[in-house]
Design an enzyme around this catalytic site. Structure first.
Site, PDB file in Angstrom:
ATOM      1  N   GLU A  94       0.722  -0.973   0.024  1.00 29.35           N
ATOM      2  CA  GLU A  94       0.108  -0.047  -0.181  1.00 29.35           C
ATOM      3  C   GLU A  94       0.705   1.130  -0.057  1.00 29.35           C
ATOM      4  O   GLU A  94       1.649   1.196   0.752  1.00 29.35           O
ATOM      5  CB  GLU A  94      -0.896   0.151   1.218  1.00 29.35           C
ATOM      6  N   CYS A 107       3.394   8.622   0.896  1.00 28.70           N
ATOM      7  CA  CYS A 107       3.928   7.781   2.049  1.00 28.70           C
ATOM      8  C   CYS A 107       4.269   6.368   1.100  1.00 28.70           C
ATOM      9  O   CYS A 107       3.293   5.421   0.593  1.00 28.70           O
ATOM     10  CB  CYS A 107       2.996   7.523   2.948  1.00 28.70           C
ATOM     11  N   CYS A 114       6.224  -6.873   7.723  1.00 21.69           N
ATOM     12  CA  CYS A 114       7.267  -6.226   8.657  1.00 21.69           C
ATOM     13  C   CYS A 114       7.753  -7.264   9.650  1.00 21.69           C
ATOM     14  O   CYS A 114       6.867  -7.767  10.318  1.00 21.69           O
ATOM     15  CB  CYS A 114       6.613  -4.799   9.271  1.00 21.69           C
ATOM     16  N   CYS A 118       5.713  -4.776  16.196  1.00 19.32           N
ATOM     17  CA  CYS A 118       5.013  -3.850  16.941  1.00 19.32           C
ATOM     18  C   CYS A 118       3.583  -4.276  17.580  1.00 19.32           C
ATOM     19  O   CYS A 118       2.812  -4.528  16.630  1.00 19.32           O
ATOM     20  CB  CYS A 118       4.943  -2.416  16.567  1.00 19.32           C
ATOM     21  N   CYS A 121       0.544  -2.490  15.712  1.00 24.94           N
ATOM     22  CA  CYS A 121       0.605  -2.418  14.351  1.00 24.94           C
ATOM     23  C   CYS A 121       0.164  -3.606  13.594  1.00 24.94           C
ATOM     24  O   CYS A 121       0.604  -4.710  13.902  1.00 24.94           O
ATOM     25  CB  CYS A 121       1.854  -2.044  13.944  1.00 24.94           C
ATOM     26  N   CYS A 336      -2.808   1.667   6.511  1.00 23.49           N
ATOM     27  CA  CYS A 336      -2.144   0.776   5.565  1.00 23.49           C
ATOM     28  C   CYS A 336      -2.549  -0.710   6.271  1.00 23.49           C
ATOM     29  O   CYS A 336      -2.631  -0.886   7.110  1.00 23.49           O
ATOM     30  CB  CYS A 336      -0.630   0.864   5.575  1.00 23.49           C
TER      31      CYS A 336
HETATM   32  N1  SAH Z   1       8.888   0.692  10.631  1.00 24.34           N
HETATM   33  C1  SAH Z   1       8.946   1.920  10.719  1.00 24.34           C
HETATM   34  C2  SAH Z   1       8.220   2.546   9.538  1.00 24.34           C
HETATM   35  C3  SAH Z   1       6.882   2.415   9.422  1.00 24.34           C
HETATM   36  S1  SAH Z   1       5.657   2.696  10.499  1.00 24.34           S
HETATM   37  C4  SAH Z   1       8.815   2.624  12.138  1.00 24.34           C
HETATM   38  O1  SAH Z   1       8.564   2.025  12.922  1.00 24.34           O
HETATM   39  O2  SAH Z   1       8.940   3.830  12.244  1.00 24.34           O
HETATM   40  C5  SAH Z   1       5.285   4.214  10.613  1.00 24.34           C
HETATM   41  C6  SAH Z   1       4.822   4.770  11.821  1.00 24.34           C
HETATM   42  O3  SAH Z   1       3.391   4.352  11.953  1.00 24.34           O
HETATM   43  C7  SAH Z   1       5.510   4.381  13.179  1.00 24.34           C
HETATM   44  O4  SAH Z   1       5.868   5.543  13.878  1.00 24.34           O
HETATM   45  C8  SAH Z   1       4.592   3.452  13.734  1.00 24.34           C
HETATM   46  O5  SAH Z   1       4.913   3.102  15.071  1.00 24.34           O
HETATM   47  C9  SAH Z   1       3.253   3.865  13.393  1.00 24.34           C
HETATM   48  N2  SAH Z   1       2.017   3.144  13.465  1.00 24.34           N
HETATM   49  C10 SAH Z   1       2.113   1.885  13.349  1.00 24.34           C
HETATM   50  N3  SAH Z   1       0.945   1.450  13.878  1.00 24.34           N
HETATM   51  C11 SAH Z   1       0.120   2.438  14.111  1.00 24.34           C
HETATM   52  C12 SAH Z   1      -1.276   2.696  14.669  1.00 24.34           C
HETATM   53  N4  SAH Z   1      -2.228   1.563  14.911  1.00 24.34           N
HETATM   54  N5  SAH Z   1      -1.716   3.874  14.908  1.00 24.34           N
HETATM   55  C13 SAH Z   1      -0.765   4.961  14.484  1.00 24.34           C
HETATM   56  N6  SAH Z   1       0.289   5.051  14.158  1.00 24.34           N
HETATM   57  C14 SAH Z   1       0.981   3.652  14.186  1.00 24.34           C
END
Ligand code: SAH
Length: 369
Positions: A94, A107, A114, A118, A121, A336
């Site tokens: 995406e 973006c 990934c 996390c 996420c 995404c």
């Molecule tokens: N892996 C990298 C880039 C992709 S995620 C990173 O971790 O920075 C991009 C951003 O989106 C990160 O700050 C991540 O923590 C955030 N993110 C992930 N899941 C999310 C959610 N459910 N709500 C808001 N932000 C989220």
């Protein structure tokens, strides 16, 4: 099995010159191809009208352009467009198109899935399918630019995946966006979960981009609950790497802080966060990202408006410049992974998604800085 031809997309001018020479043409033919791909976004060799037909035929026998295919687009009332793109091998990613009054931002994803895991996420839940190539990363930009009436001037690497775990392709794609597409490197932002060797390596690349660190917690214990990779690198190691990055590049970093209701959104935690960054003499802005709801075993929820305001005030009182992301594209599930997943469920045959549960970030998107 069918032999797969190499892609032209992803090659820089020098490599394209080499390809031209190998196919018996002068080097400048390579420069012409680069212009067609990166400046004009043409999607067929035949459209490269200043190349001799015989050369185009020879090119076609040895290479493909390698454009991602638009499988689906969703447009929100605010102009945000969410793209689902299919790659050569049937995998999909995406990408998001973000028009603001003063600029347009894109973006991009760097991996299919990934590995970071996390807890908040959705992409993480499906694990990693594979890395994207530099061409596939830049290809996302080119596909969106081709359809855009306005120039996409800014790029954030905040889609699916961890850019610094796909280091070579990420760096090459940054150079392609700067050198071939012609974007200002200052308008490119790479967001990382905190991959220490990657941060240190990136510092030495001489790329005047912006590095954003996904911090999300002021101490290791809490961070480890949210981000499993935090067990590998402690905050002190990560922030030491950030300080080193700032020293070498002379650029401030941005710190992203995802706010989850009742988990990491107290004023005490805000003060601890400010103190932590102060201790490492890291002057960058903190960007607050209210949790975009994803179903989690922990039952994570979005913080209240009041909690967000209190957290923000505490940070500001501690002297930290703080911004808050505006939420965009809600109506189209700009998060995404939501789109990709839904499409996979409704259209299995065309999508062939390997990891079943992709990501769900990005209904919160960066504010213009
Ligand atoms: N892996 C990298 C880039 C992709 S995620 C990173 O971790 O920075 C991009 C951003 O989106 C990160 O700050 C991540 O923590 C955030 N993110 C992930 N899941 C999310 C959610 N459910 N709500 C808001 N932000 C989220």
């Amino acid at each position: 099995m069918e032999h797969k031809l190499p892609c032209l997309l992803g090659c820089n001018t020098k490599e394209l010159e080499q390809i031209a020479i190998e196919l018996g043409e002068p080097a400048y033919r390579g420069r012409q191809i680069a212009r067609w791909i990166y400046r004009k976004q043409v999607d067929s060799l035949d459209a490269m009208s200043d190349l001799p037909a015989a050369f185009r035929a020879r090119l076609a026998a040895h290479y493909v352009l390698g454009w991602p295919q638009v499988v689906h687009r969703e447009v929100a009332a605010d102009g945000t467009i969410k793209y689902l793109l299919r790659l050569e091998d049937g995998q999909s990613v995406e990408s998001v198109y973000l028009p603001y009054p003063d600029r347009v931002s894109a973006c991009l994803s760097t991996q299919v899935g990934c590995p970071a895991g996390c807890r908040f996420c959705a992409t993480a839940q499906g694990g990693l399918a594979r890395n994207l190539t530099a061409g596939e990363i830049v290809g996302q930009y080119l596909v969106m630019q081709r359809e855009s009436p306005r120039r996409i001037s800014h790029v954030v690497y905040m889609g699916m995946g961890e850019p610094l775990w796909n280091y070579e392709a990420t760096v090459k794609s940054l150079r392609l966006l700067g050198g071939e597409v012609g974007l200002s490197m200052r308008n490119l932002t790479v967001s990382t979960v905190g991959v220490v060797p990657g941060i240190l390596a990136l510092a030495k690349e001489d790329l005047p981009i912006t590095l954003a660190l996904s911090l999300h917690a002021p101490d290791d214990a809490l961070r480890a609950r949210l981000i499993p990779t935090a067990r590998k690198w402690k905050l002190d190691e990560i922030l030491a790497a950030c300080a080193e990055y700032a020293r070498i590049t002379k650029r401030n970093l941005t710190f992203e802080y995802l706010l989850i209701g009742g988990v990491n959104d107290s004023p005490e935690q805000a003060r601890a966060l400010a103190a932590l960054l102060e201790r490492w003499k890291l002057p960058g802005n903190v960007n607050l990202i209210p949790f975009n709801y994803v179903e989690t075993p922990e039952g994570f929820r979005r913080p209240t408006r009041e909690a967000i305001a209190r957290f923000r005030e505490a940070l500001v009182a501690a002297g930290r410049v703080t911004t808050q992301r505006m939420t965009r594209g809600d109506a189209i599930n700009a998060a995404c992974g939501q789109l990709r997943r839904r499409m996979a469920l409704s259209d299995n045959k065309t999508l062939r998604v390997v990891s079943s549960v992709p990501r769900a970030m990005l209904s919160s998107l960066p504010e213009p800085t």
